[in-house]
Design an enzyme around this catalytic site. Structure first.
Site, mmCIF file in Angstrom:
data_model
loop_
_atom_site.group_PDB
_atom_site.id
_atom_site.type_symbol
_atom_site.label_atom_id
_atom_site.label_comp_id
_atom_site.label_asym_id
_atom_site.label_seq_id
_atom_site.Cartn_x
_atom_site.Cartn_y
_atom_site.Cartn_z
ATOM 1 N N SER A 6 -11.344 -1.969 0.204
ATOM 2 C CA SER A 6 -10.122 -1.746 1.115
ATOM 3 C C SER A 6 -10.221 -2.388 2.397
ATOM 4 O O SER A 6 -9.271 -3.235 2.440
ATOM 5 C CB SER A 6 -9.639 -0.204 0.947
ATOM 6 O OG SER A 6 -9.200 0.041 -0.460
ATOM 7 N N HIS B 283 -3.683 5.733 3.922
ATOM 8 C CA HIS B 283 -4.360 4.410 3.572
ATOM 9 C C HIS B 283 -3.739 3.251 4.007
ATOM 10 O O HIS B 283 -4.598 2.535 4.574
ATOM 11 C CB HIS B 283 -4.689 4.406 1.975
ATOM 12 C CG HIS B 283 -5.544 3.443 1.673
ATOM 13 N ND1 HIS B 283 -4.998 2.128 1.077
ATOM 14 C CD2 HIS B 283 -6.736 3.450 1.539
ATOM 15 C CE1 HIS B 283 -6.130 1.520 0.890
ATOM 16 N NE2 HIS B 283 -7.525 2.275 0.917
ATOM 17 N N ASP C 128 0.987 -1.182 0.185
ATOM 18 C CA ASP C 128 0.013 -0.042 -0.030
ATOM 19 C C ASP C 128 1.052 1.106 0.041
ATOM 20 O O ASP C 128 1.851 1.281 -0.563
ATOM 21 C CB ASP C 128 -0.722 -0.123 1.403
ATOM 22 C CG ASP C 128 -2.057 0.540 1.014
ATOM 23 O OD1 ASP C 128 -2.309 1.793 0.775
ATOM 24 O OD2 ASP C 128 -3.293 -0.024 0.990
#
Length: 400
Positions: free
Chosen positions: A257, A94, A60
């Site tokens: 996600s 994120h 990520d």
């Protein structure tokens, strides 16, 4: 009891019940106790395991290891962005959110993960948004994770599926399969739009994950299709809604996600309780204990069903089956090229009294789903025949 007293007692009982319900709902809506902890009976799971001994690679935007809830849970990792700053740098937030959903311990105002004693291997491939060479980065990341000992890979990212993507990822996915690694990837959040097929979730060897809401149904924007194998919660999940310096909150969305991270965390819990299992066995019990509709068939919205690690860990459900038989992707795994075996060294005199110590290639073959003793048997047979034939020729020469 008079009617007035009965009415008063009933009113008080209802008020108490509503207050208790309200308190429970409020507790379930905090980053330290999100709603799905109750749905999955996670606190009961923690009486058996918290994910110890399992490493989950998070591919990520990096993972900020300074957050209190992740302290001591984040390994060194690697940064393969164009301008590397280290895998513990996360300007986007994120990747840190995903790592915390897996391994956070809820310290302070932080996020409570479902496998708080698992470890995170951060692999930074983006700084926020996709890049032209993302498939090459994902390929390098998957290979690094597999060769670094991660048992599970979580990819809460996606891009358009095309031939270049498939080709770039082919070798890395083969390596991951041969190392016995489970890979989860987000199916995408385009279900209300064109519902475009998203990679890497759509590639062979990867478990595509869809998102469900509190009601157990697919969230309308969760991309659907043949790539969806499992689903897990993706609505009202903990996140850092501002920057990572502030407190965590409950985000109204979350999408595939978050669902992917929770599926990976669920696998970590199951594998931690059953460390002797192979990836095939972990996947098999995840698939055959998943919560699904009454007809028990796979569909394009939640795949084989909603992940329920509690059914495996608390209730003891699920048959792990054959450790070497993949529950899905059988044809793909059957076609994988097995790890190369080393060439014999002619100068070395074999010692018949002891077996040679296995090299790295032999160890890889021993733990691979596709490993087979056949190459070694054939190699040993060839060596024996070579010695026998050579001895016979020497005997003929001397006899002559």
């Amino acid at each position: 009891m008079t009617p007035t007293r009965r009415a008063l007692a009933t009113t008080l009982a209802l008020t108490a019940a509503l207050a208790a319900t309200s308190a429970t709902a409020q507790a379930a809506d905090t980053p330290q106790h999100p709603w799905y902890l109750d749905t999955m009976r996670v606190e009961e799971i923690w009486e058996h395991t918290k994910g110890e001994g399992i490493t989950v690679a998070v591919i990520d935007s990096g993972v900020d290891s300074t957050l209190p809830e992740l302290e001591g849970r984040v390994l060194e990792g690697i940064d393969i962005t164009a301008s590397p700053q280290g895998a513990h740098v996360d300007s986007d937030g994120h990747g840190t959110d995903m790592a915390a959903l897996i391994a956070g311990n809820g310290t302070g105002q932080g996020i409570q993960g479902i496998a708080p004693e698992s470890e995170i291997l951060p692999i930074r491939v983006t700084t926020g948004g996709m890049t032209a060479d993302i498939s090459g980065r994902w390929s390098e990341a998957v290979e690094f994770a597999a060769e670094s000992g991660a048992q599970i890979i979580s990819i809460s990212q996606g891009s358009v599926h095309d031939e270049v993507m498939r080709r770039d990822m082919e070798e890395a996915l083969t390596i991951a399969a041969q190392h016995g690694v489970i890979i989860f990837a987000a199916s995408g959040n385009d279900g209300e739009g064109a519902n475009t097929l998203s990679a890497p979730a759509s590639l062979d060897g990867i478990i595509g994950v869809g998102a469900i809401g509190r009601d157990g149904d697919r969230i309308s924007y969760s991309t659907y299709g043949p790539q969806v194998a499992l689903a897990s919660p993706g609505q009202d999940v903990p996140s850092y809604c501002g920057d990572l310096a502030g407190p965590a909150c409950i985000r109204e969305g979350g999408g595939t996600s978050a669902a992917t991270a929770l599926a990976a965390g669920s696998a970590a819990l199951i594998w931690s309780q059953n460390p002797e299992w192979t990836k095939n066995q972990v996947l098999r019990v995840m698939l055959n204990t998943a919560e699904r509709s009454d007809d028990q068939r796979r569909d394009d919205f939640t795949g084989y069903g909603i992940v329920r690690p509690d059914r495996v860990i608390v209730d003891g459900e699920g048959d792990p089956g054959d450790p070497d038989s993949p529950p899905i992707f059988r044809d793909w795994e059957a076609g994988l090229v097995p790890p190369a075996t080393p060439e014999p060294t002619p100068e070395t005199t074999p010692d018949d009294s002891a077996e040679p110590a296995p090299g790295p290639e032999a160890e890889a073959a021993a733990t691979s789903d596709d490993s087979s003793p056949l190459p070694w048997i054939l190699g040993g047979t060839a060596a024996v025949l070579f010695v026998a034939v050579t001895g016979w020729l020497l005997f003929r020469r001397r006899a002559a």
